[in-house]
Motif scaffolding. Structure first.
Motif, PDB file in Angstrom:
ATOM      1  N   TYR A 167      -1.336   8.953  -8.626  1.00 37.33           N
ATOM      2  CA  TYR A 167      -1.858   7.644  -8.224  1.00 37.33           C
ATOM      3  C   TYR A 167      -1.889   6.638  -9.366  1.00 37.33           C
ATOM      4  O   TYR A 167      -1.722   5.436  -9.147  1.00 37.33           O
ATOM      5  N   THR A 188      -6.130   1.570  -7.770  1.00 42.63           N
ATOM      6  CA  THR A 188      -5.421   0.356  -8.178  1.00 42.63           C
ATOM      7  C   THR A 188      -5.143   0.468  -9.671  1.00 42.63           C
ATOM      8  O   THR A 188      -5.565   1.420 -10.330  1.00 42.63           O
ATOM      9  N   LEU A 212      -9.369  -5.845   2.604  1.00 38.01           N
ATOM     10  CA  LEU A 212      -8.412  -6.903   2.287  1.00 38.01           C
ATOM     11  C   LEU A 212      -8.659  -8.137   3.152  1.00 38.01           C
ATOM     12  O   LEU A 212      -8.607  -9.275   2.667  1.00 38.01           O
ATOM     13  N   GLU A 240     -13.792  -5.525  -2.388  1.00 39.62           N
ATOM     14  CA  GLU A 240     -13.204  -4.495  -3.228  1.00 39.62           C
ATOM     15  C   GLU A 240     -12.711  -3.339  -2.362  1.00 39.62           C
ATOM     16  O   GLU A 240     -13.282  -3.064  -1.295  1.00 39.62           O
ATOM     17  N   PRO A 241     -11.671  -2.646  -2.786  1.00 40.28           N
ATOM     18  CA  PRO A 241     -11.177  -1.517  -1.994  1.00 40.28           C
ATOM     19  C   PRO A 241     -12.207  -0.402  -1.906  1.00 40.28           C
ATOM     20  O   PRO A 241     -13.026  -0.225  -2.820  1.00 40.28           O
ATOM     21  N   VAL A 283      -9.156   4.788  -2.770  1.00 39.90           N
ATOM     22  CA  VAL A 283      -8.036   3.884  -3.039  1.00 39.90           C
ATOM     23  C   VAL A 283      -7.943   3.638  -4.535  1.00 39.90           C
ATOM     24  O   VAL A 283      -8.927   3.261  -5.181  1.00 39.90           O
ATOM     25  N   TYR A 295      -9.878   4.073 -10.178  1.00 33.91           N
ATOM     26  CA  TYR A 295      -9.922   4.868  -8.952  1.00 33.91           C
ATOM     27  C   TYR A 295     -11.275   5.540  -8.801  1.00 33.91           C
ATOM     28  O   TYR A 295     -11.807   6.139  -9.733  1.00 33.91           O
ATOM     29  N   ILE A 311       0.870  -1.182   0.000  1.00 32.84           N
ATOM     30  CA  ILE A 311       0.000   0.000   0.000  1.00 32.84           C
ATOM     31  C   ILE A 311       0.904   1.228   0.000  1.00 32.84           C
ATOM     32  O   ILE A 311       1.784   1.354   0.849  1.00 32.84           O
ATOM     33  N   ASP A 366       0.268  -2.313  -5.034  1.00 34.14           N
ATOM     34  CA  ASP A 366      -1.030  -2.976  -5.210  1.00 34.14           C
ATOM     35  C   ASP A 366      -2.184  -2.011  -4.974  1.00 34.14           C
ATOM     36  O   ASP A 366      -3.196  -2.056  -5.689  1.00 34.14           O
ATOM     37  N   TYR A 367      -2.033  -1.151  -3.964  1.00 30.60           N
ATOM     38  CA  TYR A 367      -3.089  -0.198  -3.627  1.00 30.60           C
ATOM     39  C   TYR A 367      -2.452   1.159  -3.312  1.00 30.60           C
ATOM     40  O   TYR A 367      -1.367   1.218  -2.730  1.00 30.60           O
ATOM     41  N   ALA A 369       0.095   3.212  -8.883  1.00 30.60           N
ATOM     42  CA  ALA A 369      -0.657   1.958  -8.945  1.00 30.60           C
ATOM     43  C   ALA A 369      -0.027   0.951  -9.904  1.00 30.60           C
ATOM     44  O   ALA A 369      -0.442  -0.209  -9.935  1.00 30.60           O
ATOM     45  N   LEU A 394      -9.491   0.112   3.951  1.00 33.51           N
ATOM     46  CA  LEU A 394      -8.816  -0.757   2.986  1.00 33.51           C
ATOM     47  C   LEU A 394      -8.333  -2.039   3.652  1.00 33.51           C
ATOM     48  O   LEU A 394      -8.486  -3.138   3.095  1.00 33.51           O
TER      49      LEU A 394
END
Length: 369
Positions: A74, A112, A100, A105-106, A110, A116, A64, A82-83, A78, A96
């Motif tokens: 971002y 990825t 996990l 899902e985030p 956040v 976003y 992260i 991973d995040y 990304a 987050l």
């Protein structure tokens, strides 16, 4: 789930803040000198980000990334993390971690590689402790109503100032003998940042016990906020003998283009008030601004020399930061006469910082955070 924080000296205060926020939600963060399972968190800025990019990409764990640089870039971050937690992390990071753990899902806020969704919240400072097991400076205000062209603060935290309450500040400051604060402008506490409420500043200062350091790093002030009334508050309630504020340029034309919101005369007035009242002014300057003319740079050098007759100047070489209006503008070179004068002032101990190497300036100035 094991949650780790990659030790990076320049992010120590962020560690204190986010560790406390995670504890509120039942997550205990361990500090580590390398990535470890199950999750490792990184807080990065635009100077140190390149030092950790490959480590994050090759880590054998969930990674992260957050902080000023990943927040502004971002999509780029990304690609190796991973995040990416974009912006404020007190709510988003624990959410987050929960996602996990539960295989969901985030949350918004956040990024990825898949995309976003912006966060739909703003952090209320009283909603989270400034620190817990891992101590740090007390953040009393977040956000800035000004829009200085080089600064990431209003882009990360917004232009509306949010303040921690006096009771909460007093509660946490009781753990310190020497009390220091994080704020974009200490004299703006309790106000909108433009129309000062020094009565609220006074209430805050008089509620604290201990040696108070107010208007010094990492909680400086703005030059137009330096007045006899604000200085008297420092003299009456605080232990510091210095007052730290930003001039940035000795040219009013440059200050207007930066949208600084103050003038050169404001800086000179603040320096004079400090000198007359026995406070040492510590004044920040940025040299090498992209639209700075030779005469503008000479004017800044003249103001640096004026400041150093009464105090200290801290010199920065302009660095275009992502997410700011000047992000695509490279710095201009320094005049030979500028380098010569700065060298002499440095040898006499009247200026600090670095006007040649961003990393030297950054790591020296923040090594104690």
């Amino acid at each position: 789930m094991n949650v780790n924080w990659r030790a990076i000296p320049q992010a120590n205060n962020t560690l204190a803040v986010l560790s406390a926020a995670c504890e509120v939600h039942g997550y205990h963060i361990e500090v580590t000198d390398r990535p470890r399972p199950d999750v490792t968190i990184y807080s990065l800025n635009s100077i140190n980000e390149r030092l950790y990019r490959d480590e994050i990409a090759g880590a054998d764990c969930i990674t992260i990334a957050g902080g000023p640089h990943p927040s502004a870039c971002y999509r780029e971050a990304a690609q190796y993390a991973d995040y990416v937690v974009v912006g404020e992390g007190e709510y988003t990071l624990p959410a987050l971690l929960s996602a996990l753990e539960e295989g969901k899902e985030p949350p918004p806020g956040v990024a990825t590689a898949a995309g976003y969704i912006p966060a739909r919240h703003t952090v209320l400072l009283d909603g989270y402790p400034p620190f817990s097991r891992i101590t740090g400076f007390i953040e009393i205000t977040r956000g800035c109503p000004f829009s200085c062209g080089y600064c990431q603060t209003p882009r990360l935290f917004g232009r509306c100032m949010r303040h921690r309450s006096v009771d909460e500040i007093a509660r946490y400051s009781s753990r310190y003998r020497d009390i220091r604060f994080v704020t974009p402008n200490a004299f703006a506490y309790g106000s909108d940042g433009i129309h000062l409420r020094l009565d609220r500043v006074e209430r805050l200062l008089r509620s604290l016990n201990g040696r108070i350091y107010f208007g010094t790093f990492p909680g400086e002030v703005r030059p137009e906020c330096v007045s006899r009334q604000s200085i008297n508050l420092i003299l009456d309630t605080c232990a510091n003998t210095r007052l730290h504020f930003g001039a940035q340029s000795g040219s009013d034309a440059v200050l207007r283009r930066l949208h600084r919101g103050h003038t050169v005369d404001d800086v000179i007035r603040a320096v004079d008030l400090c000198r007359e009242n026995g406070l040492v002014p510590v004044v920040d300057f940025i040299l090498g601004l992209p639209f700075e003319s030779d005469d503008d740079q000479r004017a800044t050098l003249d103001l640096v020399k004026l400041v150093t007759r009464a105090g200290t100047a801290h010199i920065h070489y302009f660095m275009p930061l992502p997410g700011t209006p000047l992000q695509n503008n490279p710095p201009r070179s320094l005049l030979p006469e500028t380098k010569k004068v700065l060298g002499k002032l440095a040898l006499s101990g009247r200026i600090t910082g670095s006007w040649m190497d961003h990393e030297i300036r950054f790591f020296r100035h923040t090594s104690h955070l």
